[in-house]
Design a protein around this motif. Structure first.
Motif, PDB file in Angstrom:
ATOM      1  N   ALA A  56      54.743 -26.283  55.258  1.00 41.87           N
ATOM      2  CA  ALA A  56      53.835 -25.510  54.834  1.00 41.87           C
ATOM      3  C   ALA A  56      52.652 -24.488  55.543  1.00 41.87           C
ATOM      4  O   ALA A  56      52.647 -25.077  56.538  1.00 41.87           O
ATOM      5  CB  ALA A  56      52.743 -27.143  53.948  1.00 41.87           C
ATOM      6  N   ARG A  57      53.108 -23.375  54.665  1.00 40.34           N
ATOM      7  CA  ARG A  57      51.671 -22.579  55.574  1.00 40.34           C
ATOM      8  C   ARG A  57      50.483 -22.425  54.862  1.00 40.34           C
ATOM      9  O   ARG A  57      49.724 -22.684  53.754  1.00 40.34           O
ATOM     10  CB  ARG A  57      52.109 -21.287  55.213  1.00 40.34           C
ATOM     11  N   TRP A  58      49.378 -22.699  56.025  1.00 37.26           N
ATOM     12  CA  TRP A  58      48.027 -23.039  54.889  1.00 37.26           C
ATOM     13  C   TRP A  58      46.850 -21.404  55.666  1.00 37.26           C
ATOM     14  O   TRP A  58      47.482 -20.450  56.728  1.00 37.26           O
ATOM     15  CB  TRP A  58      47.022 -23.948  56.548  1.00 37.26           C
ATOM     16  N   ARG A  59      45.566 -20.904  55.045  1.00 37.61           N
ATOM     17  CA  ARG A  59      45.023 -20.185  55.289  1.00 37.61           C
ATOM     18  C   ARG A  59      43.463 -20.663  54.519  1.00 37.61           C
ATOM     19  O   ARG A  59      43.576 -21.451  53.999  1.00 37.61           O
ATOM     20  CB  ARG A  59      45.268 -19.259  54.678  1.00 37.61           C
ATOM     21  N   LEU A  60      42.594 -20.276  55.032  1.00 35.35           N
ATOM     22  CA  LEU A  60      41.119 -20.437  54.634  1.00 35.35           C
ATOM     23  C   LEU A  60      41.267 -20.477  52.840  1.00 35.35           C
ATOM     24  O   LEU A  60      42.074 -18.863  52.390  1.00 35.35           O
ATOM     25  CB  LEU A  60      40.288 -19.951  54.925  1.00 35.35           C
ATOM     26  N   ALA A  61      40.691 -21.118  52.281  1.00 36.49           N
ATOM     27  CA  ALA A  61      39.885 -21.067  51.085  1.00 36.49           C
ATOM     28  C   ALA A  61      39.337 -19.374  50.474  1.00 36.49           C
ATOM     29  O   ALA A  61      38.399 -19.458  51.142  1.00 36.49           O
ATOM     30  CB  ALA A  61      40.631 -22.249  49.695  1.00 36.49           C
ATOM     31  N   ASN A  95      43.701 -33.165  53.382  1.00 35.63           N
ATOM     32  CA  ASN A  95      43.006 -34.232  53.012  1.00 35.63           C
ATOM     33  C   ASN A  95      42.009 -33.076  52.592  1.00 35.63           C
ATOM     34  O   ASN A  95      40.322 -33.167  52.138  1.00 35.63           O
ATOM     35  CB  ASN A  95      42.395 -35.096  54.736  1.00 35.63           C
ATOM     36  N   HIS A  96      41.627 -31.864  53.492  1.00 37.10           N
ATOM     37  CA  HIS A  96      40.445 -30.917  53.170  1.00 37.10           C
ATOM     38  C   HIS A  96      40.994 -29.136  51.701  1.00 37.10           C
ATOM     39  O   HIS A  96      40.851 -28.988  51.608  1.00 37.10           O
ATOM     40  CB  HIS A  96      40.143 -30.176  54.137  1.00 37.10           C
ATOM     41  N   GLU A  97      42.386 -30.297  51.251  1.00 39.60           N
ATOM     42  CA  GLU A  97      42.923 -28.957  50.782  1.00 39.60           C
ATOM     43  C   GLU A  97      42.179 -28.783  49.046  1.00 39.60           C
ATOM     44  O   GLU A  97      41.978 -30.069  48.393  1.00 39.60           O
ATOM     45  CB  GLU A  97      44.148 -29.590  50.603  1.00 39.60           C
ATOM     46  N   GLY A  98      41.584 -27.264  49.101  1.00 39.71           N
ATOM     47  CA  GLY A  98      41.138 -27.077  48.076  1.00 39.71           C
ATOM     48  C   GLY A  98      39.226 -27.380  48.266  1.00 39.71           C
ATOM     49  O   GLY A  98      38.541 -26.820  47.167  1.00 39.71           O
ATOM     50  N   LYS A  99      39.069 -27.871  49.434  1.00 41.49           N
ATOM     51  CA  LYS A  99      37.984 -27.702  49.824  1.00 41.49           C
ATOM     52  C   LYS A  99      37.265 -27.000  51.159  1.00 41.49           C
ATOM     53  O   LYS A  99      36.826 -27.451  52.690  1.00 41.49           O
ATOM     54  CB  LYS A  99      37.075 -29.281  49.998  1.00 41.49           C
ATOM     55  N   GLY A 100      37.853 -25.517  50.989  1.00 39.45           N
ATOM     56  CA  GLY A 100      37.651 -24.765  52.510  1.00 39.45           C
ATOM     57  C   GLY A 100      39.095 -24.543  52.866  1.00 39.45           C
ATOM     58  O   GLY A 100      39.804 -23.341  53.525  1.00 39.45           O
ATOM     59  N   VAL A 101      39.824 -25.130  52.349  1.00 33.99           N
ATOM     60  CA  VAL A 101      41.137 -24.456  52.959  1.00 33.99           C
ATOM     61  C   VAL A 101      42.886 -24.736  51.662  1.00 33.99           C
ATOM     62  O   VAL A 101      42.555 -25.896  51.015  1.00 33.99           O
ATOM     63  CB  VAL A 101      41.523 -25.502  54.302  1.00 33.99           C
ATOM     64  N   GLU A 102      43.687 -23.816  51.840  1.00 34.25           N
ATOM     65  CA  GLU A 102      45.036 -24.049  50.701  1.00 34.25           C
ATOM     66  C   GLU A 102      46.393 -24.204  51.347  1.00 34.25           C
ATOM     67  O   GLU A 102      46.288 -23.002  51.800  1.00 34.25           O
ATOM     68  CB  GLU A 102      44.361 -23.006  49.682  1.00 34.25           C
ATOM     69  N   ARG A 103      47.390 -24.600  50.340  1.00 33.66           N
ATOM     70  CA  ARG A 103      48.173 -24.371  51.083  1.00 33.66           C
ATOM     71  C   ARG A 103      48.511 -23.289  50.272  1.00 33.66           C
ATOM     72  O   ARG A 103      48.330 -22.793  48.626  1.00 33.66           O
ATOM     73  CB  ARG A 103      49.608 -25.781  50.435  1.00 33.66           C
ATOM     74  N   VAL A 104      49.226 -22.361  51.025  1.00 35.06           N
ATOM     75  CA  VAL A 104      50.552 -21.611  50.373  1.00 35.06           C
ATOM     76  C   VAL A 104      51.635 -21.889  50.375  1.00 35.06           C
ATOM     77  O   VAL A 104      52.324 -21.706  51.361  1.00 35.06           O
ATOM     78  CB  VAL A 104      50.598 -19.693  50.985  1.00 35.06           C
ATOM     79  N   GLY A 105      51.637 -21.290  48.920  1.00 33.31           N
ATOM     80  CA  GLY A 105      53.006 -21.576  48.317  1.00 33.31           C
ATOM     81  C   GLY A 105      53.901 -23.109  48.646  1.00 33.31           C
ATOM     82  O   GLY A 105      53.282 -23.616  48.756  1.00 33.31           O
TER      83      GLY A 105
END
Length: 152
Positions: A144-149, A129-139
């Motif tokens: 899925a692996r996540w990190r702070l945007a 829900n917050h992808e691109g708004k504070g967090v991003e999926r890596v690869g």
């Protein structure tokens, strides 16, 4: 009477409200077998009122609402806890790794595997829900692996 009652803007909100009530009563029936008879009777009354407002209404399409609250985190706090873990993480993390770290930080040591999966699923939905708004999926790998945007 002109048209079907569900097209009437005055009865549609009533039907929506009665649908939600019907769903919640259905969920309570599943959770509380001791109150089954009383809740069933209440549900039959709600169905009768819906049928009075719209005799052609299909009651079979009303889904049962199931809700089991998270025993450790209040609503809306799981995403913030996951962000706290990601802030200190040195590399991207999967939702399962995040769930383990969040539970560890919260002091929960007795979480069962299904509980861990539910926490991970909640974190996954929040991150999507917050992808691109504070967090991003890596690869593109799975899981899925996540990190702070990075800051803009």
């Amino acid at each position: 009477m002109r048209g079907r009652p569900t097209k009437d803007p005055h009865t549609r909100p009533a039907i929506n409200t009665l649908e939600r009530l019907h769903m919640e009563l259905g969920g309570q029936i599943l959770a509380n077998r001791q109150q089954h008879d009383a809740l069933s009777e209440q549900m039959r009354h709600v169905e009768a009122v819906i049928k009075m407002l719209d005799p052609t209404y299909n009651l079979g399409r009303i889904a049962v609402k199931r809700r089991k609250p998270n025993p450790w985190f209040k609503r809306g706090t799981l995403y913030r806890r996951a962000l706290d873990v990601l802030r200190t993480a040195t590399e991207p993390m999967t939702t399962t790794e995040l769930a383990e770290a969040v539970l560890k930080n919260h002091g929960v040591v007795n979480a069962s595997k299904p509980d861990l999966q539910l926490i991970a699923l909640g974190i996954q939905h929040s991150l999507k829900n917050h992808e691109g708004k504070g967090v991003e999926r890596v690869g593109e790998a799975t899981p899925a692996r996540w990190r702070l945007a990075p800051p803009v």
